[in-house]
Design a protein around this motif. Structure first.
Motif, PDB file in Angstrom:
ATOM      1  N   LYS A 303       0.863  -1.385  -0.187  1.00 26.43           N
ATOM      2  CA  LYS A 303       0.008  -0.201  -0.080  1.00 26.43           C
ATOM      3  C   LYS A 303       0.753   1.464  -0.080  1.00 26.43           C
ATOM      4  N   THR A 304       1.954   1.224   0.842  1.00 21.72           N
ATOM      5  CA  THR A 304       2.878   2.229   0.753  1.00 21.72           C
ATOM      6  C   THR A 304       4.462   1.716   0.504  1.00 21.72           C
ATOM      7  N   SER A 305       5.087   1.882  -0.413  1.00 22.50           N
ATOM      8  CA  SER A 305       6.172   1.048  -0.887  1.00 22.50           C
ATOM      9  C   SER A 305       7.442   1.513   0.027  1.00 22.50           C
ATOM     10  N   PRO A 306       8.239   0.618   0.213  1.00 20.97           N
ATOM     11  CA  PRO A 306       9.373   1.088   1.097  1.00 20.97           C
ATOM     12  C   PRO A 306      10.010   2.437   0.589  1.00 20.97           C
ATOM     13  N   PHE A 307       9.991   2.622  -0.493  1.00 18.75           N
ATOM     14  CA  PHE A 307      10.607   3.849  -1.134  1.00 18.75           C
ATOM     15  C   PHE A 307       9.740   5.154  -0.877  1.00 18.75           C
ATOM     16  N   ASP A 308       8.298   4.762  -1.052  1.00 17.95           N
ATOM     17  CA  ASP A 308       7.608   6.067  -0.601  1.00 17.95           C
ATOM     18  C   ASP A 308       7.370   6.182   1.015  1.00 17.95           C
TER      19      ASP A 308
END
Length: 483
Positions: A303-308
């Motif tokens: 849902k929220t990537s590690p990058f984001d």
């Protein structure tokens, strides 16, 4: 009867979405006795007595207040020996977010100080709906939706506790996870009201701010939501009687529900319990972060990537840096002061935010997630070809969500112009020639200006069999070459 954890493992094995080993190795399973019941002595990670963690929480701004705040001596005496402390999470979504993360961090601080942390997932209470902070009634959820959400929340909690344990070299008391549906499913409404319900007074229930705000609204409040405080109080009573749980952790919007639990336990046992109230996490603009406001930073990487996730903390303003380092990391306060002082000498380097982002991402997503976030950052902002070469296609697709992917045979003898036409960067040859010659096309982050460049022979197929094509500043295309 299978335990909740066992059912969780079976479901995830069927889904093939998680490896089993981390969960099999989990230090504590639901229904097993606490290490304190076996007489083991737990060494605090910082070598101090267990009640000092309250001072730590206050000094770091994690605990805004204690409920009730009129008995400071009792809570200090209570925390001088190992206790259980819990926080409840209603599965209204299939992932927790960083507002919930702060409550988990309180549990982790307690664990570091020798206390037993308990996470309660509201399989029952999610079907009721908490009116706190809501202007209208929550959407009704099906039992199947709640169950699916519980699986997601349990994965979040297990992962964070596992990461915290892996990154520290101390013995911590094992954590425990419960589904409150397990202690309600055998009860009927008559027996519940005739036992637990008789201890509640309508005047006190009506006086709660969460109830008052809804009573004064146009929609009002349903009987279902009005009863939510009874069930949350009953949860705490169950945990107190069965697991020696004297401390509840909650956001400062949960004061009314915590007060209900305090009153119920005191009426039945004549003992005092306490609530630790944590601040709500706000965006830099002052809005509450969460699902209902549509700006949640999720703990689930899908849902929220590690990058984001990493970028959220990396891009926080300097004005919030020290606060977030205190709230979301375990870096000692004196070291945080030095980090902030060093950061402010060259704020443009964002060194403080980088330390914050690295620590929180590592806690939530582990080493693998942090490395992925750093690779993605190096690719997008550092123009690192080596980082790009180390990335898998799925990782790039997650990073560049709107980038189309084209698969081509590696033996294709394509020039740059033909490649751009084949992957639909341009609609005609004239545009392709013109924009390439003008320097508007990049292969693997490097500008190329020769339309006749042989892509494969010129070494623009990376070791991971990927070529990243960029047109202009924001239009990315992924090419996966297969042998």
């Amino acid at each position: 009867m299978a335990t909740f954890t066992q059912r969780f493992l079976v479901r995830y094995r069927c889904r093939k979405t998680l490896k089993m080993r981390p969960f099999i190795q989990s230090a504590q399973r639901i229904g097993e006795p606490s290490v304190f019941q076996h007489g083991f002595q737990v060494r605090c990670s910082h070598g101090s007595s267990s009640h000092d963690f309250l001072t730590t929480l206050r000094n770091r701004g994690i605990c805004e207040s204690v409920f009730p705040n009129t008995r400071p001596d009792e809570i200090m005496q209570l925390m001088s020996c190992p206790q259980a402390l819990y926080c409840g999470f209603d599965p209204t979504a299939d992932s927790l977010h960083i507002g919930n993360l702060l409550s988990l961090i309180v549990l982790l601080h307690g664990q570091r100080a020798g206390h037993t942390p308990i996470a309660v997932l509201g399989g029952a209470t999610a079907l009721i709906g908490d009116p706190s902070g809501k202007s209208k009634e929550r959407r009704a959820m099906s039992a199947e939706e709640v169950e699916n959400n519980i699986l997601g929340l349990m994965e979040n909690v297990e992962r964070i506790f596992r990461n915290h344990s892996n990154f520290n070299h101390f013995f911590f008391p094992p954590h425990r996870i419960f589904n409150n549906r397990d202690w309600y499913k055998g009860q009927d409404i008559i027996s519940f009201l005739s036992t637990t319900g008789r201890h509640f007074r309508l005047g006190e229930m009506l006086s709660k701010s969460s109830v008052q705000s809804r009573l004064n609204s146009k929609e009002g409040i349903s009987c279902t939501e009005f009863m939510y405080q009874v069930f949350q109080a009953s949860d705490w009573l169950h945990l107190y009687q069965n697991h020696n749980c004297s401390i509840q952790v909650g956001g400062n919007d949960q004061t009314g529900n915590i007060a209900s639990g305090f009153d119920l336990i005191h009426r039945i046992t004549n003992k005092y319990v306490f609530g630790l109230l944590v601040p709500l996490i706000l965006s830099p603009s002052g809005e509450k972060l969460g699902k209902s406001t549509g700006n949640a930073v999720w703990l689930d990487p899908k849902k929220t990537s590690p990058f984001d996730f990493y970028q959220y903390f990396l891009n926080l303003p300097d004005s919030t840096l020290e606060k977030f380092l205190q709230l979301f990391t375990f870096i000692p306060s004196e070291e945080i002061s030095k980090i902030v002082e060093s950061h402010l000498s060259s704020p443009e380097k964002r060194a403080g935010q980088k330390i914050l982002a690295e620590n929180v991402t590592k806690l939530v997503h582990g080493d693998t997630g942090l490395e992925s976030a750093q690779r993605c950052t190096d690719v997008l902002f550092g123009k690192s070809v080596s980082a790009l070469s180390a990335m898998e296609l799925a990782e790039l697709q997650q990073l560049m969500k709107n980038a189309p992917t084209t698969e081509l045979p590696a033996a294709s003898d394509l020039c740059l112009k033909d490649l751009c036409l084949k992957i639909k960067c341009f609609s005609n040859e004239a545009d392709a020639e013109r924009i390439i010659c003008a320097g508007g096309v990049y292969l693997n982050l490097q500008r190329v200006t020769d339309p006749q460049l042989q892509v494969g022979k010129a070494g623009h197929i990376l070791p991971n069999h990927i070529t990243l094509v960029r047109v202009g500043k924001k239009n990315f295309h992924l090419v996966r070459w297969w042998v």
